[in-house]
Design a protein around this motif. Structure first.
Motif, PDB file in Angstrom:
ATOM      1  N   ASP A 111      14.050  -0.871  -3.352  1.00 44.98           N
ATOM      2  CA  ASP A 111      12.925  -1.816  -3.540  1.00 44.98           C
ATOM      3  C   ASP A 111      11.674  -1.245  -3.891  1.00 44.98           C
ATOM      4  O   ASP A 111      11.492   0.145  -3.464  1.00 44.98           O
ATOM      5  N   HIS A 112      10.783  -1.554  -4.572  1.00 43.05           N
ATOM      6  CA  HIS A 112       9.341  -0.748  -4.984  1.00 43.05           C
ATOM      7  C   HIS A 112       8.850  -0.216  -3.834  1.00 43.05           C
ATOM      8  O   HIS A 112       8.313   0.850  -3.785  1.00 43.05           O
ATOM      9  N   ALA A 113       8.889  -0.792  -2.754  1.00 42.06           N
ATOM     10  CA  ALA A 113       8.270  -0.407  -1.650  1.00 42.06           C
ATOM     11  C   ALA A 113       8.660   1.000  -0.942  1.00 42.06           C
ATOM     12  O   ALA A 113       8.019   1.737  -0.291  1.00 42.06           O
ATOM     13  N   VAL A 114       9.996   1.095  -1.321  1.00 43.39           N
ATOM     14  CA  VAL A 114      10.483   2.313  -0.646  1.00 43.39           C
ATOM     15  C   VAL A 114      10.091   3.657  -1.277  1.00 43.39           C
ATOM     16  O   VAL A 114       9.959   4.627  -0.897  1.00 43.39           O
ATOM     17  N   LEU A 115       9.703   3.343  -2.728  1.00 40.92           N
ATOM     18  CA  LEU A 115       9.404   4.387  -3.593  1.00 40.92           C
ATOM     19  C   LEU A 115       8.000   5.050  -2.941  1.00 40.92           C
ATOM     20  O   LEU A 115       7.621   6.000  -3.377  1.00 40.92           O
ATOM     21  N   GLU A 116       7.420   4.136  -2.344  1.00 41.89           N
ATOM     22  CA  GLU A 116       6.010   4.492  -2.011  1.00 41.89           C
ATOM     23  C   GLU A 116       5.825   5.103  -0.598  1.00 41.89           C
ATOM     24  O   GLU A 116       4.841   5.295   0.113  1.00 41.89           O
TER      25      GLU A 116
ATOM     26  N   ALA B 118       1.095  -1.264   0.067  1.00 43.73           N
ATOM     27  CA  ALA B 118      -0.062  -0.065   0.079  1.00 43.73           C
ATOM     28  C   ALA B 118       0.929   1.327   0.107  1.00 43.73           C
ATOM     29  O   ALA B 118       1.964   1.440   0.666  1.00 43.73           O
ATOM     30  N   SER B 119       0.404   2.216  -0.741  1.00 41.57           N
ATOM     31  CA  SER B 119       1.293   3.443  -1.020  1.00 41.57           C
ATOM     32  C   SER B 119       0.903   4.136   0.017  1.00 41.57           C
ATOM     33  O   SER B 119      -0.258   4.630   0.604  1.00 41.57           O
ATOM     34  N   ALA B 120       1.884   4.975   0.769  1.00 41.81           N
ATOM     35  CA  ALA B 120       1.546   6.090   1.638  1.00 41.81           C
ATOM     36  C   ALA B 120       1.428   7.569   1.082  1.00 41.81           C
ATOM     37  O   ALA B 120       1.227   8.362   1.783  1.00 41.81           O
ATOM     38  N   LYS B 121       1.861   7.565  -0.401  1.00 45.27           N
ATOM     39  CA  LYS B 121       1.921   8.817  -0.881  1.00 45.27           C
ATOM     40  C   LYS B 121       0.771   9.797  -0.676  1.00 45.27           C
ATOM     41  O   LYS B 121       0.972  10.827  -0.562  1.00 45.27           O
ATOM     42  N   ALA B 122      -0.612   9.074  -0.818  1.00 43.66           N
ATOM     43  CA  ALA B 122      -1.864   9.792  -0.749  1.00 43.66           C
ATOM     44  C   ALA B 122      -1.812  10.419   0.719  1.00 43.66           C
ATOM     45  O   ALA B 122      -2.791  11.428   0.992  1.00 43.66           O
ATOM     46  N   ALA B 123      -1.352   9.769   1.410  1.00 45.28           N
ATOM     47  CA  ALA B 123      -1.829  10.025   2.976  1.00 45.28           C
ATOM     48  C   ALA B 123      -1.143  11.183   3.599  1.00 45.28           C
ATOM     49  O   ALA B 123      -1.765  11.653   4.451  1.00 45.28           O
ATOM     50  N   GLY B 124       0.115  11.669   3.126  1.00 45.58           N
ATOM     51  CA  GLY B 124       0.820  12.948   3.714  1.00 45.58           C
ATOM     52  C   GLY B 124       1.300  13.849   2.938  1.00 45.58           C
ATOM     53  O   GLY B 124       1.829  13.606   1.728  1.00 45.58           O
ATOM     54  N   GLU B 125       1.428  14.847   3.409  1.00 48.44           N
ATOM     55  CA  GLU B 125       2.224  16.139   2.828  1.00 48.44           C
ATOM     56  C   GLU B 125       3.575  15.913   3.170  1.00 48.44           C
ATOM     57  O   GLU B 125       4.113  15.347   4.329  1.00 48.44           O
ATOM     58  N   GLN B 126       4.508  16.266   2.184  1.00 48.13           N
ATOM     59  CA  GLN B 126       5.848  16.175   2.311  1.00 48.13           C
ATOM     60  C   GLN B 126       6.561  17.258   3.373  1.00 48.13           C
ATOM     61  O   GLN B 126       6.159  18.213   3.137  1.00 48.13           O
ATOM     62  N   LEU B 127       6.881  16.804   4.626  1.00 44.05           N
ATOM     63  CA  LEU B 127       7.490  17.725   5.603  1.00 44.05           C
ATOM     64  C   LEU B 127       8.990  18.101   5.201  1.00 44.05           C
ATOM     65  O   LEU B 127       9.509  17.191   4.613  1.00 44.05           O
ATOM     66  N   PRO B 128       9.662  19.182   5.795  1.00 45.34           N
ATOM     67  CA  PRO B 128      10.830  19.575   5.579  1.00 45.34           C
ATOM     68  C   PRO B 128      11.561  18.510   6.119  1.00 45.34           C
ATOM     69  O   PRO B 128      11.336  18.004   7.155  1.00 45.34           O
TER      70      PRO B 128
ATOM     71  N   CYS C 231      10.788   3.434   8.199  1.00 49.65           N
ATOM     72  CA  CYS C 231      12.226   3.617   8.047  1.00 49.65           C
ATOM     73  C   CYS C 231      12.662   3.098   6.838  1.00 49.65           C
ATOM     74  O   CYS C 231      12.080   1.879   6.538  1.00 49.65           O
ATOM     75  N   ILE C 232      13.798   3.514   6.418  1.00 46.73           N
ATOM     76  CA  ILE C 232      14.118   2.968   5.309  1.00 46.73           C
ATOM     77  C   ILE C 232      15.622   2.511   5.622  1.00 46.73           C
ATOM     78  O   ILE C 232      16.462   3.130   6.428  1.00 46.73           O
ATOM     79  N   LYS C 233      15.768   1.083   5.223  1.00 46.41           N
ATOM     80  CA  LYS C 233      17.065   0.152   5.865  1.00 46.41           C
ATOM     81  C   LYS C 233      17.951   0.532   4.577  1.00 46.41           C
ATOM     82  O   LYS C 233      17.676   0.066   3.467  1.00 46.41           O
ATOM     83  N   THR C 234      18.972   0.995   5.134  1.00 45.50           N
ATOM     84  CA  THR C 234      20.303   1.238   3.895  1.00 45.50           C
ATOM     85  C   THR C 234      21.333   0.239   4.168  1.00 45.50           C
ATOM     86  O   THR C 234      21.823   0.340   5.086  1.00 45.50           O
ATOM     87  N   MET C 235      21.547  -0.475   3.205  1.00 41.43           N
ATOM     88  CA  MET C 235      22.622  -1.511   3.233  1.00 41.43           C
ATOM     89  C   MET C 235      23.691  -1.477   2.221  1.00 41.43           C
ATOM     90  O   MET C 235      23.284  -1.368   1.199  1.00 41.43           O
TER      91      MET C 235
ATOM     92  N   ARG D  42      12.363  -1.248   2.933  1.00 40.32           N
ATOM     93  CA  ARG D  42      11.702  -0.674   4.086  1.00 40.32           C
ATOM     94  C   ARG D  42      11.961  -1.461   5.451  1.00 40.32           C
ATOM     95  O   ARG D  42      12.314  -2.512   5.363  1.00 40.32           O
ATOM     96  N   GLY D  43      11.836  -0.761   6.537  1.00 46.19           N
ATOM     97  CA  GLY D  43      12.301  -1.108   7.765  1.00 46.19           C
ATOM     98  C   GLY D  43      11.973  -2.262   8.044  1.00 46.19           C
ATOM     99  O   GLY D  43      12.664  -3.268   8.931  1.00 46.19           O
ATOM    100  N   ASP D  44      10.811  -2.792   7.716  1.00 47.46           N
ATOM    101  CA  ASP D  44      10.236  -4.161   8.213  1.00 47.46           C
ATOM    102  C   ASP D  44      10.262  -4.936   7.294  1.00 47.46           C
ATOM    103  O   ASP D  44       9.816  -6.094   7.256  1.00 47.46           O
ATOM    104  N   HIS D  45      11.120  -4.899   6.256  1.00 47.53           N
ATOM    105  CA  HIS D  45      11.324  -5.758   4.953  1.00 47.53           C
ATOM    106  C   HIS D  45      12.745  -6.366   5.182  1.00 47.53           C
ATOM    107  O   HIS D  45      13.618  -5.756   5.742  1.00 47.53           O
ATOM    108  N   GLU D  46      12.927  -7.751   4.663  1.00 45.17           N
ATOM    109  CA  GLU D  46      14.153  -8.121   4.553  1.00 45.17           C
ATOM    110  C   GLU D  46      14.817  -8.169   3.093  1.00 45.17           C
ATOM    111  O   GLU D  46      13.877  -8.373   2.229  1.00 45.17           O
ATOM    112  N   LEU D  47      16.007  -7.757   2.908  1.00 40.16           N
ATOM    113  CA  LEU D  47      16.548  -7.782   1.553  1.00 40.16           C
ATOM    114  C   LEU D  47      16.694  -9.123   1.100  1.00 40.16           C
ATOM    115  O   LEU D  47      17.169 -10.012   1.856  1.00 40.16           O
TER     116      LEU D  47
END
Length: 568
Positions: free
Chosen positions: A346-351, A242-252, A278-282, A296-301
């Motif tokens: 990952d695709h999920a990160v883009l959302e 599910a995309s979060a994009k519609a849900a919120g305005e981009q904050l600074p 969270c975005i997990k960066t490896m 995404r933080g709850d996902h495994e690479l």
RNA sequence: CGGGGCGUAGCGCAGUUUGGCUAGCGCGCCUGCCUUGGGAGCAGGAGGCCGGAGGUUCAAAUCCUCUCGCCCCGACCA
């Protein structure tokens, strides 16, 4: 066979080395003995089981036009150099040098050999398709052999190789073998299911693994309960989130001090955010070049997916020095913002919107990070591991997971080996073409072990009739009782004459000892000759799997047993 | 390869911390008696280079050094 003569040294206690049911019972029932780590001898009972599995395999291979060959275990290095696998195989290959300083290996598999074998003989499309197979020992110096026959360094394997003139031919070979495998495992009494898989180092793109679902399995399988989709987690497609994009305005974007918090778990607790924010960066090294992978933080690479995407031959997590160099921060504070290495997301990160990620600065993270505004991904792809509950890529229903033992795998290889080794034929137009190959393996010992994993109880093995070392054991309660002993011998001889594979327990042991051994070894049928039944002119037939007991008149026993055996 | 653990009779283990006489226990094995419907009982017996090498010591299963093997977790893997 007389039990007193049968070399089946049973053990009352479990050797310390064994944990799995199959391993434990194979040792205790006297089927195998360990010689070195991952290297075993087969004792008579174990070998009989192996031979029966092989016989089933041979029948089914023969049905699809397979012809058996036998190839060397010792293989020259040159062939492996030609395909590049002398290096690609790495430490897993047993290597040796002869007295003339020539290099060889113990064959871990036989693609090179078989291709070499046919390349000078197969010249014309008229000779195709060709399906050859072998059953023999193969060798892989596993990092960690374990679980007895399930992961050994020396193991018996059936491999079939198909050679076709075109993709359509390969497709026919592939599915013929696929269906033969379904029959083979069913006949062995296994509940095995084909799953989509990754092809790994062997090459090729289309492949299925045959998995025996068992808690002891080493592979995680994701499958759909409402359609036929099933895949190894290495391969399983992760559906959209599910995309979060519609849900919120981009904050600074905002930098926050997060001293000592390096894991997703710590960050979520410290900042009071969800792992999904969270975005997990490896940082990985792909053939030595650093690359950042975002999930995404709850996902495994899923490293297999990442490696396939990057097309590299080596992929490993970067060492702390490299990470410090790339991110200007110690491990645990990496983030995509301002990063100078290629970024794969990952695709999920883009959302995600207003995500939390490392600041590339010791003890700092950044909040409200947004893709497109604060960083860009060089590649967006499915690089996360699918997990239970994810939508099925075929029908959308939630996926379930289970552990599986891989007992077989079928591959479409294409021309990888035929091209490297110049195995070609002339088509109808007189044009030279590389042979189109497929390969199809079954771990024979592992299959036997998997059968035990699925067919045992606390007392021992419950062999299916098809691969039981013997069908029947005849147990006189007391061999000193003349009537019992005479009757037991007569039944034994009659069964032998009826081609039944039978053991007579002629040992002067107390009945409990004989029953325990019979249960442990797992004879599907036990005929007990004891005073109670015998006084009625009967003997007692006990089925190992169900425990069902039936009184059968002595004069009908052969017919009765033969009937059970014929039903399997 | 990283982490943890274990090598003592065929199998399962104790003894090692704190060095000490002939190294123990259960199961299995051998002999005899006895017993015979779920791993009986009694009596007698065989079986050990305490993984290997070196060292310390009057004395080593026990302490030190080195080595070999095995198991578990992880990384890895047709």
């Amino acid at each position: 066979m007389l039990m007193s003569q049968l070399y089946a040294p049973t053990l009352r206690e479990t050797p310390a080395e064994a944990e799995l049911a199959s391993h434990r019972f194979m040792l205790r029932a006297g089927l195998i003995r360990r010689s070195a780590a991952g290297v075993y001898s087969f004792l008579p009972l174990g070998l009989r089981v192996i031979r029966k599995v092989e016989a089933i395999i041979r029948e089914e291979m023969s049905k699809i036009g397979g012809q058996e060959v036998l190839m060397p275990i010792v293989q020259p290095a040159e062939l492996w150099h030609a395909t590049g696998r002398w290096n690609d195989y790495g430490d897993e290959m047993f290597r040796l040098v002869d007295r003339h300083n020539r290099q060889f290996c113990l064959g871990p598999t036989h693609e090179e050999l078989i291709t070499d074998l046919i390349r000078s003989e197969v010249r014309s499309y008229r000779q195709l398709p060709l399906r050859l197979y072998q059953i023999q020992n193969k060798y892989r110096d596993e990092i960690r052999p374990r679980f007895g026959l399930i992961r050994g360094r020396e193991f018996i394997m059936k491999d079939m190789y198909s050679f076709d003139r075109d993709e359509q031919g390969l497709d026919e070979s592939y599915w013929a073998c696929y269906h033969a495998y379904e029959r083979i495992f069913a006949r062995c009494g296994l509940d095995a299911r084909p799953v989509e898989a990754d092809s790994g180092a062997i090459g090729g793109d289309v492949t299925h693994e045959f998995m025996v679902l068992a808690d002891a399995g080493e592979d995680l399988v994701l499958y759909c309960t409402s359609c036929e989709y099933a895949a190894n987690v290495e391969r399983a497609e992760a559906g959209p989130v599910a995309s979060a994009k519609a849900a919120g305005e981009q904050l600074p974007m905002e930098e926050v001090a997060t001293p000592g918090t390096t894991t997703i778990q710590e960050i979520t607790a410290f900042l009071g955010v969800e792992a999904t924010q969270c975005i997990k960066t490896m940082i990985y090294l792909a053939d030595g070049e650093p690359v950042a992978a975002l999930v995404r933080g709850d996902h495994e690479l899923n490293e297999v997916k990442l490696q396939r995407l990057l097309g590299c031959s080596q992929l490993e997590l970067a060492d702390p020095e490299t990470i410090a160099q790339v991110t200007n921060a110690p491990v645990g504070f990496a983030g995509p913002v301002g990063l100078a290495v290629p970024i794969v997301a990952d695709h999920a990160v883009l959302e995600m919107v207003n995500a939390v990620t490392g600041a590339n600065k010791a003890d700092y993270h950044v909040k409200n990070v947004n893709v497109g505004r604060d960083f860009n991904a060089d590649k967006a792809a499915d690089i996360r591991a699918a997990q239970p509950g994810d939508p099925c890529p075929t029908c959308g229903a939630p996926l379930t997971s289970a552990w599986g033992i891989e007992v077989g795998q079928v591959f479409k290889l294409g021309t990888k080996y035929s091209a490297a080794l110049k195995a070609t034929f002339l088509d109808e137009n007189g044009k030279e073409q590389p042979l189109i190959m497929g390969c199809y393996g079954i771990g024979v010992g592992r299959t036997a072990a998997a059968v035990i994993e699925q067919n045992h109880d606390e007392h021992g093995i419950c062999w299916p009739m098809s691969i039981a070392p013997y069908h029947v054991i005849v147990v006189p309660v007391s061999v000193k009782d003349e009537q019992q002993w005479e009757t037991a011998q007569a039944i034994y001889k009659a069964l032998q004459d009826a081609q039944v594979e039978v053991v007579l327990d002629d040992r002067d042991e107390r009945p409990g000892v004989k029953f325990k051994d019979a249960d442990l070894i797992g004879f599907p049928i036990r005929i007990t000759v004891g005073p109670k039944s015998l006084s009625q002119g009967n003997v007692e037939v006990t089925l190992r799997k169900t425990g069902d007991r039936t009184e059968v008149p002595v004069h009908q026993i052969t017919e009765y047993v033969v009937n059970i055996i014929s039903k399997g």
